[in-house]
Design a protein around this motif. Structure first.
Motif, mmCIF file in Angstrom:
data_model
loop_
_atom_site.group_PDB
_atom_site.id
_atom_site.type_symbol
_atom_site.label_atom_id
_atom_site.label_comp_id
_atom_site.label_asym_id
_atom_site.label_seq_id
_atom_site.Cartn_x
_atom_site.Cartn_y
_atom_site.Cartn_z
ATOM 1 N N LEU A 174 0.831 -1.207 0.000
ATOM 2 C CA LEU A 174 0.000 0.000 0.000
ATOM 3 C C LEU A 174 0.865 1.256 0.000
ATOM 4 N N ARG A 175 1.958 1.231 0.730
ATOM 5 C CA ARG A 175 2.868 2.376 0.754
ATOM 6 C C ARG A 175 3.541 2.561 -0.600
ATOM 7 N N MET A 176 3.849 1.447 -1.280
ATOM 8 C CA MET A 176 4.448 1.530 -2.611
ATOM 9 C C MET A 176 3.480 2.170 -3.596
ATOM 10 N N LEU A 177 2.221 1.745 -3.554
ATOM 11 C CA LEU A 177 1.224 2.336 -4.437
ATOM 12 C C LEU A 177 1.063 3.832 -4.167
ATOM 13 N N ALA A 178 1.162 4.226 -2.901
ATOM 14 C CA ALA A 178 1.049 5.644 -2.552
ATOM 15 C C ALA A 178 2.214 6.453 -3.124
ATOM 16 N N LEU A 179 3.397 5.837 -3.190
ATOM 17 C CA LEU A 179 4.565 6.519 -3.764
ATOM 18 C C LEU A 179 4.349 6.859 -5.232
ATOM 19 N N LEU A 180 3.549 6.050 -5.909
ATOM 20 C CA LEU A 180 3.344 6.230 -7.356
ATOM 21 C C LEU A 180 2.205 7.179 -7.684
ATOM 22 N N GLU A 181 1.427 7.537 -6.685
ATOM 23 C CA GLU A 181 0.300 8.430 -6.933
ATOM 24 C C GLU A 181 0.779 9.825 -7.340
ATOM 25 N N GLY A 182 0.140 10.387 -8.322
ATOM 26 C CA GLY A 182 0.411 11.772 -8.702
ATOM 27 C C GLY A 182 1.657 12.005 -9.513
ATOM 28 N N LEU A 183 2.302 10.933 -10.006
ATOM 29 C CA LEU A 183 3.478 11.132 -10.853
ATOM 30 C C LEU A 183 3.057 11.690 -12.216
ATOM 31 N N GLY A 184 3.953 12.462 -12.828
ATOM 32 C CA GLY A 184 3.650 13.078 -14.118
ATOM 33 C C GLY A 184 4.496 12.531 -15.245
ATOM 34 N N GLU A 185 4.284 13.062 -16.435
ATOM 35 C CA GLU A 185 4.987 12.582 -17.619
ATOM 36 C C GLU A 185 6.494 12.781 -17.537
ATOM 37 N N ASP A 186 6.948 13.739 -16.758
ATOM 38 C CA ASP A 186 8.383 14.009 -16.663
ATOM 39 C C ASP A 186 9.070 13.176 -15.585
ATOM 40 N N ASP A 187 8.302 12.389 -14.852
ATOM 41 C CA ASP A 187 8.873 11.553 -13.794
ATOM 42 C C ASP A 187 9.266 10.182 -14.349
ATOM 43 N N PHE A 188 10.143 9.497 -13.610
ATOM 44 C CA PHE A 188 10.675 8.209 -14.068
ATOM 45 C C PHE A 188 10.598 7.210 -12.924
ATOM 46 N N VAL A 189 10.091 6.017 -13.228
ATOM 47 C CA VAL A 189 10.003 4.938 -12.248
ATOM 48 C C VAL A 189 10.851 3.771 -12.719
ATOM 49 N N LEU A 190 11.726 3.295 -11.852
ATOM 50 C CA LEU A 190 12.489 2.078 -12.102
ATOM 51 C C LEU A 190 11.891 0.978 -11.242
ATOM 52 N N ALA A 191 11.375 -0.067 -11.894
ATOM 53 C CA ALA A 191 10.805 -1.203 -11.169
ATOM 54 C C ALA A 191 11.788 -2.368 -11.215
ATOM 55 N N LEU A 192 11.982 -3.015 -10.076
ATOM 56 C CA LEU A 192 12.926 -4.124 -9.938
ATOM 57 C C LEU A 192 12.130 -5.359 -9.527
ATOM 58 N N ILE A 193 11.942 -6.285 -10.456
ATOM 59 C CA ILE A 193 11.034 -7.406 -10.240
ATOM 60 C C ILE A 193 11.788 -8.729 -10.369
ATOM 61 N N SER A 194 11.597 -9.596 -9.395
ATOM 62 C CA SER A 194 12.193 -10.926 -9.453
ATOM 63 C C SER A 194 11.238 -11.928 -8.828
ATOM 64 N N GLY A 195 11.573 -13.199 -8.943
ATOM 65 C CA GLY A 195 10.731 -14.245 -8.385
ATOM 66 C C GLY A 195 10.490 -14.035 -6.903
ATOM 67 N N GLY A 196 9.281 -14.330 -6.475
ATOM 68 C CA GLY A 196 8.880 -14.079 -5.098
ATOM 69 C C GLY A 196 7.971 -12.884 -4.966
ATOM 70 N N ALA A 197 7.935 -12.040 -6.006
ATOM 71 C CA ALA A 197 7.098 -10.842 -5.940
ATOM 72 C C ALA A 197 5.621 -11.184 -5.841
ATOM 73 N N SER A 198 5.222 -12.358 -6.311
ATOM 74 C CA SER A 198 3.809 -12.730 -6.234
ATOM 75 C C SER A 198 3.307 -12.736 -4.804
ATOM 76 N N ALA A 199 4.132 -13.209 -3.876
ATOM 77 C CA ALA A 199 3.733 -13.236 -2.463
ATOM 78 C C ALA A 199 4.055 -11.926 -1.762
ATOM 79 N N LEU A 200 5.134 -11.283 -2.159
ATOM 80 C CA LEU A 200 5.597 -10.098 -1.444
ATOM 81 C C LEU A 200 4.780 -8.857 -1.774
#
Length: 410
Positions: free
Chosen positions: A95-121
């Protein structure tokens, strides 16, 4: 070099080449100007975050990893949570991660780091589903023997973050999702249940999986699957700003292990990096191949095997594969093997897997343990603990799934 030493050296090399500190920098672009947010989840995600900050310096963001897998970061917050069954720590952090992404604009950049285990985490149950109800579904899936692709379809439709929904939450910001594959076929939609990848499956598909694998579920689960879920279709405009890149995969680890075996004089045959199936059945097939092979030869394979729980023992697919292989080989001369999960965790145990050889059944007799009984009760970890042939590397900080190697001596 003894066969056991060679097998262990190959497993260690397979893990090493998938270590984010060794592999991530080559695909990481220069740090963009403006606001940058780093998010992620998985068993390798904290190590990935550490590798990012080694190149970019301190960054803002939040990453969720398994208990015991945290790494020191100067800016990115690392949260530890439960795997393979989610817990409240993972739910709160999501929930805190989703809140971090709220309100971002076209000039902002998000780097997502995804690996096995994310389904549960990454845990944000859809609709009125409670965490305990989501946990029950997850536990049922893990015990069912369902392949990972089927598991992840159901997980996506019960979530507010999987199946492209994390990427949609960041729109219209640009997003680069870097992934380590732990799934057969390296389908990005399956890695961690595809939080940054769209999915064409439907709630009806998810309902069919519940029925096919006889997963008991609360009324709230059935209510969610009876309507439209939040899974994002592949052509949704909210995914137009996302680039998904798999930069480490099982094939690379198998090839690195193959080089070690070749240098030691073994002819190498890679059976595939995307094998699926019941662990004991695949082991029986591989035992036949090993008996028929002429040495010196190495049979390598990866992928993700499954176990249908029939007993009350402690095991995982790699240890069960090794035990079933030993039973099938019946002490055949000159055949040694290792089966380990590259994340260091086989099933729910803090054990990567096991190693076997011509003396495995003799060791069992001396220790007073019955291999056939252990196999019937899904108790492979206890069996190998009794004969001191477990592989326990601790947290490896990466995850490219199963690693299996069979050495046939000349």
């Amino acid at each position: 070099m003894t066969p056991d030493t060679l097998l262990r050296r190959m497993f260690d090399k397979a893990v090493e080449v998938a270590d984010p500190m060794q592999s991530l920098a080559r695909v990481l672009p220069p740090k963009p100007e403006g606001r940058v947010v780093v998010v992620g989840a998985g068993k390798a995600s904290a190590r990935m975050a550490e590798a990012v900050e080694a190149e970019w310096g301190p960054c803002a963001g939040l990453v969720i990893t398994r208990y015991g897998y945290a790494r020191p970061c100067k800016g990115i917050e690392i949260v530890e949570a439960a795997h393979p069954v989610p817990d409240q720590a993972g739910a709160d952090a999501t929930l805190r991660m989703l809140a971090l992404l709220e309100g971002l604009g076209e000039d902002d950049f998000v780097l997502a780091l995804i690996s096995g285990g994310a389904s549960a985490l990454l845990t944000a149950p859809a609709g009125d589903i409670t965490l305990s109800e989501k946990q029950a579904v997850n536990a049922g899936l893990l015990a069912s023997g369902a392949p990972i692709g089927q598991m992840n379809i159901l997980r996506k439709h019960l979530s507010r973050v999987k199946g492209g929904q994390l990427a949609a939450a960041a729109y219209p910001a640009r997003m680069l999702s870097l992934m380590i594959s732990d799934v057969p076929g390296d389908d990005p939609a399956l890695i961690g249940s595809g939080p940054t990848v769209g999915d064409a499956s439907t709630p009806a598909d998810a309902r069919a999986i519940l029925d096919r694998w006889k997963i008991e579920a609360a009324p709230s689960v059935h209510a969610v699957l009876a309507g439209e879920t939040g899974v994002i279709p592949p052509d949704d405009p909210r995914l137009s700003q996302v680039e998904n890149v798999i930069y480490a995969a099982p094939s690379q680890s198998l090839e690195a292990a193959a080089e070690i075996a070749a240098a030691a004089g073994y002819a190498v045959e890679i059976l595939g990096d995307a094998l699926e199936g019941e662990a004991r059945e695949v082991a029986a097939e591989h035992a036949e191949l090993a008996r028929a092979a002429k040495g010196p030869r190495l049979l390598l394979s990866g992928g993700e095997l499954t176990v249908t729980r029939r007993g009350d023992g402690v095991g995982g697919p790699n240890a069960e594969y090794a035990l079933a292989l030993a039973v099938a080989l019946q002490g055949a001369r000159g055949i040694h093997a290792i089966a380990c999960d590259t994340d260091g965790v086989d099933g729910a145990a803090e054990v990567a897997g096991a190693i076997i050889g011509p003396d495995t059944l003799n060791k069992a007799r001396a220790a007073g343990v019955d291999p056939s009984d252990a196999l019937a009760r899904n108790d492979a970890h206890s069996f190998f603990a009794a004969i001191h042939d477990q592989i326990v590397p601790g947290p490896t900080l990466t995850n490219v799934n199963d690693f299996r190697a069979i050495l046939i001596e000349g």
